[in-house]
Each structure stands twice: as C-alpha cells, then as structure tokens.
Design an enzyme around this catalytic site. Structure first.
Site, mmCIF file in Angstrom:
data_model
loop_
_atom_site.group_PDB
_atom_site.id
_atom_site.type_symbol
_atom_site.label_atom_id
_atom_site.label_comp_id
_atom_site.label_asym_id
_atom_site.label_seq_id
_atom_site.Cartn_x
_atom_site.Cartn_y
_atom_site.Cartn_z
ATOM 1 N N ASP A 190 -23.949 -58.165 -9.168
ATOM 2 C CA ASP A 190 -24.229 -58.186 -7.715
ATOM 3 C C ASP A 190 -23.368 -56.651 -7.298
ATOM 4 O O ASP A 190 -23.276 -56.492 -6.134
ATOM 5 C CB ASP A 190 -24.215 -59.076 -6.937
ATOM 6 C CG ASP A 190 -23.143 -59.827 -6.881
ATOM 7 O OD1 ASP A 190 -21.943 -59.203 -7.491
ATOM 8 O OD2 ASP A 190 -22.409 -60.490 -6.016
ATOM 9 N N GLN A 234 -12.862 -37.655 8.394
ATOM 10 C CA GLN A 234 -13.261 -38.475 9.590
ATOM 11 C C GLN A 234 -11.801 -38.633 10.388
ATOM 12 O O GLN A 234 -11.376 -39.737 10.288
ATOM 13 C CB GLN A 234 -13.911 -39.586 9.435
ATOM 14 C CG GLN A 234 -15.473 -39.445 8.809
ATOM 15 C CD GLN A 234 -16.386 -40.495 8.540
ATOM 16 O OE1 GLN A 234 -16.303 -41.409 9.415
ATOM 17 N NE2 GLN A 234 -16.977 -40.786 7.452
ATOM 18 N N LYS A 245 -16.753 -18.771 11.617
ATOM 19 C CA LYS A 245 -18.216 -19.209 11.612
ATOM 20 C C LYS A 245 -18.681 -19.743 12.846
ATOM 21 O O LYS A 245 -17.766 -20.337 13.246
ATOM 22 C CB LYS A 245 -18.455 -19.845 10.246
ATOM 23 C CG LYS A 245 -17.655 -21.466 10.328
ATOM 24 C CD LYS A 245 -17.869 -22.105 9.156
ATOM 25 C CE LYS A 245 -17.046 -23.535 9.178
ATOM 26 N NZ LYS A 245 -17.028 -24.117 7.842
ATOM 27 N N ASP A 271 -9.271 -23.122 0.479
ATOM 28 C CA ASP A 271 -9.577 -24.213 1.298
ATOM 29 C C ASP A 271 -8.884 -25.380 0.812
ATOM 30 O O ASP A 271 -8.731 -25.516 -0.508
ATOM 31 C CB ASP A 271 -11.160 -24.211 1.457
ATOM 32 C CG ASP A 271 -11.294 -24.895 3.047
ATOM 33 O OD1 ASP A 271 -10.540 -25.536 3.622
ATOM 34 O OD2 ASP A 271 -12.518 -24.761 3.251
ATOM 35 N N THR A 328 -20.730 -28.999 -0.617
ATOM 36 C CA THR A 328 -21.887 -28.430 -1.240
ATOM 37 C C THR A 328 -21.935 -27.088 -1.345
ATOM 38 O O THR A 328 -22.869 -26.281 -1.837
ATOM 39 C CB THR A 328 -23.102 -28.738 0.143
ATOM 40 O OG1 THR A 328 -22.713 -28.263 1.200
ATOM 41 C CG2 THR A 328 -23.181 -30.113 0.416
ATOM 42 N N GLY A 373 -21.969 -24.447 0.333
ATOM 43 C CA GLY A 373 -22.830 -23.466 1.367
ATOM 44 C C GLY A 373 -22.007 -22.616 2.281
ATOM 45 O O GLY A 373 -22.243 -21.285 1.999
#
Length: 339
Positions: free
Chosen positions: A46, A106, A204, A230, A235, A237
């Site tokens: 499980d 976060q 940006k 960075d 992703t 982009g």
C-alpha cells in the site's frame, strides 16, 4: 574536543549514488574504509515505507543522506522514518544531510489562505529527532531560521567559481554574471565577486502565473559571455527565455550555473533546443538518464564538499571555512587546477 566515535553514514533511496560518493571521499580523507550503514528501506504493497537498520548504532554519530527531491513526499517520509529508527536505536546524534531541501519555495505567504510549507517541513524534521541539518543553497537563506536546531547551509558558488576559472581560462575578462530575476541578485552578486565579473539582471514580468509577459535586461551584455546563476531549474522555461533575451541583446554566448537541477516535465528538451551553450548543475538531485544524456548539460560533483563538511561537523571544526574558494582547491584536487 575530539570525537570518540567514527561518523556513520546511512542513505535513503533519493540519491544513493551521491551517498556512495560521499562515503568514498570520506574513506580517502580518513585513510580507512567508510561504508554506508546496512539497512533496508522498502515499501509495503500500500506504499507505506518501512525501515530496518541492520547494524548497531547505539551511541553513534549518524548522518542521514537524503535530498527531498521528486517524489518529494516519499523522500521526506523516508528521511523522517529513518530518523525515528535511529533515535529509537539510541543513536547519540543525528544529522540530516539534505542536499536539496524540498518545499523550500513555499517559504512565505504570497497570498491569503496559503501555507508556509517550508516551516511545516522544518518542524517535522526537528520533531522526528534530527539534531542538526546540513544542506546546500537553500532557496531562501532565512529558512535556516525555521529550524530550532543548528543548520549549516553550504554554497555552490565557490565550486562554480572554480569550474568557471577552469573552463573559461583566458576569457575571464569577457564574462558577465546574470541573475535571471531580481530576487536572485544576491546569489549572482556573490559569484560575480568571486570571479571579478560585472553583473546584469533579467527583469521578468508576468501577466499570470506560469506565463512570462516581458523580459528586460538591466545592464549592457553586448559582446559578453553571459553566465546565468540561480539555485533551482525546474521546467527551464524562464531560463531558456532569459538566454534568448540575452542573445537578442548582444551576448555572444550564454551558459548557466544552477545548483539544483530539478528539471521536470519538458525541461531537458527545452535545454537541448535552447540557445544556451551549456547548463551546469550539481548532483544534489540524482540525474535521470535524460539529463545524463543531454549534450549541453554537465554535472559537477558535491561529494567532496559534503564529505569535508560532515568531517568538520564530526570533528567540531568550522563548516564556514568551506565557503572560501581557496579552501575548496585541495578538496577538489585534480579536477580544477588554478593559475
């Protein structure tokens, strides 16, 4: 006061290859074999996680090597359960070595009714019984304050500085360090100072989340070889778009140095097809086959700096000494020759 017991390493499944590399480096430094503690970390049908440690760890100085990368929840639970197993087995001190600290993005409430998950994760790690955390390039330095236990945050910039000096020998005067957004200026400035290069910023602006409306270069990049710095590439982009804008503004080449190569979704394809000549990442997150096979992605090892940091913690000596490029030269011997 010198340590009485040897440091012992144990690894989860998140980045076993890095853990083995750290053990090898520590073996070289110690002049004796340092192996990973024998344990099994498996899943029931499980998907519940089960941990069993096969060696005696009573009174030992334990180091759990486990980035909380994708799948973040599984890897975080592995870390917490390993810690509980060691604490209940009477380990003396437990250090969580988290090369990539998941949920770090976060770190604040950007809007109403949202969590600060980085703080929640910090609480869970401390409650599980971890005595100290060792990590690399936290997304926000203030996350250290989310913990009520000591946190050593290593930096990739000294290693990147060595790599740049080695790979751009004779071209240093042509380099310009670029921050891909205003929030990353401090990190980019730190590397720029180390290699004595000027600094530019790509500003940006977003119309809505996930969509970049406009990018403006602050600084003159005409005729420069630009190095984008960075901490995380997800992703890719923003990174690939920033590279295009720099070329449009007169840059001759664009290279990127990113600490944590999350590289999810279409990232590898975007990097492969981008105008970037190279993307350099660390092995804080275990690379997929697609990342390893990408011709313009290169991986620099973190095992030397983590092995030395673990030995410094064990010995009770300075970890901040590893923030200096000169200190890292002997640690990365053979890889980078200066001068």
């Amino acid at each position: 006061m010198p340590a009485m017991t040897e440091p012992k390493l144990i690894s989860g499944n998140a980045n076993l290859s890095l853990a083995k590399s750290i053990a090898r480096r520590m073996s070289m430094h110690r002049g004796m074999s340092v192996n990973l503690v024998d344990a099994r970390i498996e899943r029931f049908n499980d998907a519940e996680i089960f941990v069993e440690v096969f060696e005696n760890v009573r009174g030992e100085d334990m180091y759990i090597i486990q980035p909380t990368s994708n799948p973040a929840n599984d890897n975080l639970m592995e870390l917490l359960i390993m810690c509980d197993a060691l604490r209940r087995s009477s380990a003396d001190r437990i250090t969580a070595v988290i090369p990539y600290f998941g949920y770090a993005r976060q770190d604040r409430r950007a809007k109403a009714r949202t969590p600060i998950t980085a703080k929640l994760v910090a609480n869970m790690i401390a409650e599980a019984g971890v005595d100290r955390v060792l990590t690399l390039d936290l997304h926000a330095a203030q996350i250290q304050g989310f913990f009520d236990i000591p946190v050593d945050n290593l930096y990739a910039s000294p290693v990147f500085a060595l790599d740049i000096e080695h790979n751009f020998k004779g071209q240093m005067q042509d380099l310009m360090v670029v921050s891909p957004d205003v929030g990353g200026v401090a990190r980019a400035r730190e590397l720029a100072k180390r290699i004595n290069a000027p600094l530019a910023i790509v500003d940006k602006r977003r119309e809505k989340a996930g969509e970049i409306a406009e990018m403006i270069v602050i600084g003159n990049v005409q005729g420069k070889k630009c190095i984008i710095v960075d901490d995380i590439c997800d992703t890719a982009g923003t990174l690939c778009k920033a590279a295009e804008v720099l070329i449009e503004n007169g840059a001759t080449e664009v290279h990127s140095y990113i600490t944590h190569g999350v590289l999810s979704g279409p990232a590898v394809e975007r990097v492969t097809n981008s105008v970037m000549k190279s993307l350099v990442i660390t092995d804080s997150i275990e690379a997929t086959d697609a990342v390893k096979n990408c011709p313009n992605i290169r991986i620099v090892p973190t095992a030397p700096i983590f092995a030395q940091a673990i030995l410094n913690i064990w010995n009770g000596t300075s970890v901040s000494s590893l923030f200096e490029t000169d200190t890292l030269v002997p640690i990365y011997e053979g890889m980078y020759q200066r001068g």
